[in-house]
Scaffold this active site. Structure first.
Site: not given
Ligand SMILES: [Zn+2]
Length: 186
Positions: A113, A156-157, A160
């Site tokens: 990341c 993953h995004e 966030h």
């Molecule tokens: Zn990330």
């Protein structure tokens, strides 16, 4: 253009907040944000420019990673053959995973990341296949089915946008164990 100094790092509270929904039509500021985030990914994937601007190459960048707590992320997953169209390229706004496979998928190399400077080894189990609904910069709604790597990147995004970082998913006791039928993606 965003540089590494603009990327928020682990420890910054913005990375642990739930991001706010984005309204349409996009403000000038939000349009610029979308454009600049995608630009970072494009530049970072060009080996020469990446080196020149001292970037870390990325396939996804979420707004909280540039200090903006809004539900927006740029995703650019190149094809294995660089002459082909990217496997996925768009700025995903207000994204929602509407369905997901029971089967897990995980990257054999683990995840990295731009906001996490240290290596955190271990498998990050995610859904191998997802149906993703999101709005693009024009406010148009898309519903797409993604599998394997692009599905992992989008999860993953989206994490966030919910204040979650990849290593939250790594088992503390057994970082390299995954359920039996997990699709291992290299
Ligand atoms: Zn990330």
């Amino acid at each position: 253009m965003y540089l590494m100094k603009d990327i928020t790092r682990d420890g910054n509270p913005v990375l642990r907040k739930r991001a706010a929904k984005v309204s349409f039509p996009l403000s000038d500021e939000d349009q610029k944000l979308a454009k600049e985030m995608m630009k970072y990914l494009e530049v970072s994937q060009d080996p020469e420019l990446c080196e020149k601007y001292k970037l870390r190459a990325g396939v996804g960048l979420a707004a909280p990673q540039v200090g903006v707590s809004k539900q927006m992320a740029a995703v650019l997953v190149p094809a294995p053959d660089e002459n082909d169209e990217p496997l996925f390229k768009d700025v995903i706004i207000n994204p929602v995973i509407v369905s997901e496979s029971v089967q897990y998928g995980a990257l054999t190399e683990g995840e990295g990341c731009l906001s996490v400077d240290k290596d955190v080894p271990g498998y990050v189990p995610r859904h191998d296949r997802i149906t993703l609904r999101y709005q693009d910069v024009n406010g148009e709604t898309h519903k797409v089915r993604l599998k394997h790597y692009p599905a992992i990147v989008c999860q993953h995004e989206i994490d966030h946008l919910h204040g979650v970082l990849f290593y939250d998913h790594i088992s503390k006791d057994d970082p390299f164990t995954a359920p039996d039928d997990t699709v291992m993606i290299s």
